[in-house]
Design a protein around this motif. Structure first.
Motif, PDB file in Angstrom:
ATOM      1  N   LEU A  50       1.121  -1.200   0.071  1.00  0.00           N
ATOM      2  CA  LEU A  50       0.334   0.241   0.169  1.00  0.00           C
ATOM      3  C   LEU A  50       0.928   1.371  -0.715  1.00  0.00           C
ATOM      4  O   LEU A  50       1.571   1.176   0.144  1.00  0.00           O
ATOM      5  CB  LEU A  50      -0.762   0.311   1.404  1.00  0.00           C
ATOM      6  N   VAL A  51       0.500   2.289  -0.523  1.00  0.00           N
ATOM      7  CA  VAL A  51       1.229   3.320  -0.307  1.00  0.00           C
ATOM      8  C   VAL A  51      -0.058   4.344   0.070  1.00  0.00           C
ATOM      9  O   VAL A  51      -1.203   4.358  -0.759  1.00  0.00           O
ATOM     10  CB  VAL A  51       1.825   3.846  -2.065  1.00  0.00           C
ATOM     11  N   GLY A  52       0.425   5.261   0.420  1.00  0.00           N
ATOM     12  CA  GLY A  52      -0.042   6.372   0.774  1.00  0.00           C
ATOM     13  C   GLY A  52       0.041   7.517   0.175  1.00  0.00           C
ATOM     14  O   GLY A  52       0.376   8.437  -0.284  1.00  0.00           O
ATOM     15  N   MET A  63       4.456  -2.366   3.441  1.00  0.00           N
ATOM     16  CA  MET A  63       4.182  -3.817   2.410  1.00  0.00           C
ATOM     17  C   MET A  63       3.311  -4.476   3.582  1.00  0.00           C
ATOM     18  O   MET A  63       4.090  -4.934   4.836  1.00  0.00           O
ATOM     19  CB  MET A  63       5.818  -4.273   2.277  1.00  0.00           C
ATOM     20  N   VAL A  64       2.713  -5.260   3.731  1.00  0.00           N
ATOM     21  CA  VAL A  64       1.632  -6.619   4.336  1.00  0.00           C
ATOM     22  C   VAL A  64       1.930  -7.374   3.240  1.00  0.00           C
ATOM     23  O   VAL A  64       1.883  -7.877   2.247  1.00  0.00           O
ATOM     24  CB  VAL A  64       0.482  -5.984   4.245  1.00  0.00           C
ATOM     25  N   PHE A  66       0.455 -11.791   4.485  1.00  0.00           N
ATOM     26  CA  PHE A  66      -0.110 -13.209   5.490  1.00  0.00           C
ATOM     27  C   PHE A  66       0.907 -14.683   4.894  1.00  0.00           C
ATOM     28  O   PHE A  66       0.835 -15.125   3.321  1.00  0.00           O
ATOM     29  CB  PHE A  66      -1.976 -13.004   5.281  1.00  0.00           C
ATOM     30  N   ASP A  67       1.257 -15.059   5.859  1.00  0.00           N
ATOM     31  CA  ASP A  67       1.193 -16.878   5.398  1.00  0.00           C
ATOM     32  C   ASP A  67       0.360 -17.654   6.039  1.00  0.00           C
ATOM     33  O   ASP A  67       0.348 -18.845   5.842  1.00  0.00           O
ATOM     34  CB  ASP A  67       2.549 -17.039   6.653  1.00  0.00           C
ATOM     35  N   GLY A  68      -0.853 -17.400   5.767  1.00  0.00           N
ATOM     36  CA  GLY A  68      -2.068 -18.329   6.238  1.00  0.00           C
ATOM     37  C   GLY A  68      -1.606 -18.404   7.835  1.00  0.00           C
ATOM     38  O   GLY A  68      -2.526 -19.346   8.616  1.00  0.00           O
ATOM     39  N   HIS A  69      -1.456 -17.962   8.742  1.00  0.00           N
ATOM     40  CA  HIS A  69      -0.569 -18.564  10.177  1.00  0.00           C
ATOM     41  C   HIS A  69      -0.859 -16.448  10.499  1.00  0.00           C
ATOM     42  O   HIS A  69      -0.973 -16.348  12.186  1.00  0.00           O
ATOM     43  CB  HIS A  69       0.622 -19.433  10.560  1.00  0.00           C
ATOM     44  N   ARG A  70       0.636 -15.392   9.810  1.00  0.00           N
ATOM     45  CA  ARG A  70       0.587 -14.999  10.491  1.00  0.00           C
ATOM     46  C   ARG A  70       0.907 -13.897   9.472  1.00  0.00           C
ATOM     47  O   ARG A  70       0.990 -13.839   8.881  1.00  0.00           O
ATOM     48  CB  ARG A  70       2.083 -14.665  11.765  1.00  0.00           C
ATOM     49  N   GLY A  71       0.625 -12.768  10.490  1.00  0.00           N
ATOM     50  CA  GLY A  71       0.271 -11.284   9.498  1.00  0.00           C
ATOM     51  C   GLY A  71       1.615 -10.326   9.470  1.00  0.00           C
ATOM     52  O   GLY A  71       1.959 -10.440  10.745  1.00  0.00           O
ATOM     53  N   TRP A  72       2.105  -9.819   8.696  1.00  0.00           N
ATOM     54  CA  TRP A  72       3.567  -9.087   8.763  1.00  0.00           C
ATOM     55  C   TRP A  72       3.745  -7.671   8.821  1.00  0.00           C
ATOM     56  O   TRP A  72       2.984  -7.655   7.067  1.00  0.00           O
ATOM     57  CB  TRP A  72       4.823  -9.514   8.750  1.00  0.00           C
ATOM     58  N   MET A  73       4.078  -6.757   8.395  1.00  0.00           N
ATOM     59  CA  MET A  73       4.369  -4.899   8.266  1.00  0.00           C
ATOM     60  C   MET A  73       5.395  -4.900   8.117  1.00  0.00           C
ATOM     61  O   MET A  73       6.749  -5.582   8.610  1.00  0.00           O
ATOM     62  CB  MET A  73       3.647  -4.036   9.258  1.00  0.00           C
ATOM     63  N   TYR A  74       5.906  -4.172   6.589  1.00  0.00           N
ATOM     64  CA  TYR A  74       7.250  -3.687   6.924  1.00  0.00           C
ATOM     65  C   TYR A  74       7.247  -2.644   6.335  1.00  0.00           C
ATOM     66  O   TYR A  74       6.177  -2.368   5.011  1.00  0.00           O
ATOM     67  CB  TYR A  74       7.598  -5.455   5.638  1.00  0.00           C
ATOM     68  N   TYR A  75       8.388  -1.891   5.985  1.00  0.00           N
ATOM     69  CA  TYR A  75       8.803  -1.075   5.128  1.00  0.00           C
ATOM     70  C   TYR A  75       7.156   0.399   5.431  1.00  0.00           C
ATOM     71  O   TYR A  75       7.147   0.677   4.804  1.00  0.00           O
ATOM     72  CB  TYR A  75       8.670  -0.626   3.689  1.00  0.00           C
ATOM     73  N   LEU A  76       7.405   0.030   6.504  1.00  0.00           N
ATOM     74  CA  LEU A  76       5.889   1.257   7.412  1.00  0.00           C
ATOM     75  C   LEU A  76       6.557   2.984   7.050  1.00  0.00           C
ATOM     76  O   LEU A  76       8.390   2.800   7.667  1.00  0.00           O
ATOM     77  CB  LEU A  76       5.279   0.321   8.492  1.00  0.00           C
ATOM     78  N   ALA A  77       6.588   3.611   5.906  1.00  0.00           N
ATOM     79  CA  ALA A  77       6.897   4.515   6.340  1.00  0.00           C
ATOM     80  C   ALA A  77       6.697   5.311   5.717  1.00  0.00           C
ATOM     81  O   ALA A  77       5.618   5.989   5.116  1.00  0.00           O
ATOM     82  CB  ALA A  77       8.160   4.583   4.658  1.00  0.00           C
ATOM     83  N   VAL A  78       6.698   6.864   6.483  1.00  0.00           N
ATOM     84  CA  VAL A  78       6.293   7.884   6.215  1.00  0.00           C
ATOM     85  C   VAL A  78       6.528   9.440   6.234  1.00  0.00           C
ATOM     86  O   VAL A  78       8.445   9.413   6.741  1.00  0.00           O
ATOM     87  CB  VAL A  78       5.262   8.537   7.787  1.00  0.00           C
ATOM     88  N   ALA A  79       6.806  10.213   5.086  1.00  0.00           N
ATOM     89  CA  ALA A  79       7.393  11.223   5.192  1.00  0.00           C
ATOM     90  C   ALA A  79       7.602  12.239   5.751  1.00  0.00           C
ATOM     91  O   ALA A  79       6.989  12.624   6.785  1.00  0.00           O
ATOM     92  CB  ALA A  79       7.207  12.016   3.140  1.00  0.00           C
ATOM     93  N   SER A  80       8.701  12.239   6.149  1.00  0.00           N
ATOM     94  CA  SER A  80       9.308  13.392   7.504  1.00  0.00           C
ATOM     95  C   SER A  80       8.778  15.035   7.293  1.00  0.00           C
ATOM     96  O   SER A  80       8.333  15.104   8.608  1.00  0.00           O
ATOM     97  CB  SER A  80      10.998  13.993   7.284  1.00  0.00           C
TER      98      SER A  80
END
Length: 142
Positions: A50-52, A63-64, A66-80
């Motif tokens: 996703l992008v905002g 980046m999100v 889901f492997d069927g067991h757990r979900g993960w979030m990566y690269y959460l970023a917001v412009a400074s």
């Protein structure tokens, strides 16, 4: 802000904006090629990248997975210059919504232990430290 899936097509290519955002936020590392990470994500659950976007263009990403067991979030970023405006909270809420729709019981993320500001941000959203050790093994060198 409008939250939408990352786009790479004939009309829109978010790649350079997102890589620049990740670099600004200190998320890139020499051993992780951000372009390769984008290509890999677009090959698996691209709708969970996703992008905002505001009138100024891409201002946030996550980046999100889901492997069927757990979900993960990566690269959460917001412009400074947009931090503290709710963009990060909105992306986390959307990630949680999309994972809940898929039946995901728990979401996980990794934050560098030295990044106290980001750890505090997640704590305000109800996230807590799990007593686990994260292990990794490089399978493909970028």
């Amino acid at each position: 802000m409008r939250i939408r899936p990352f786009s790479k097509n004939d009309r829109t290519d978010d790649t350079e904006s997102v890589v620049a955002l990740w670099r600004e936020c200190g998320l890139t590392r020499p051993w992780n090629d951000p372009y390769a990470d984008i290509v890999r994500k677009l090959s698996s659950q691209p709708e969970l990248f996703l992008v905002g976007e505001t009138e100024a263009g891409v201002q946030a990403s996550v980046m999100v997975g889901f492997d069927g067991h757990r979900g993960w979030m990566y690269y959460l970023a917001v412009a400074s210059d947009r931090r503290g405006t709710g963009l990060g909270r909105a992306l986390v809420a959307e990630a949680e919504r999309l994972l809940t729709e898929r039946g995901c019981p728990k979401i996980m993320l990794m934050v560098r232990s030295t990044n106290e500001h980001v750890v505090a941000f997640y704590r305000t959203l109800g996230y807590a430290t799990d007593e686990v050790v994260v292990l990794g093994k490089r399978l493909i060198e970028d």
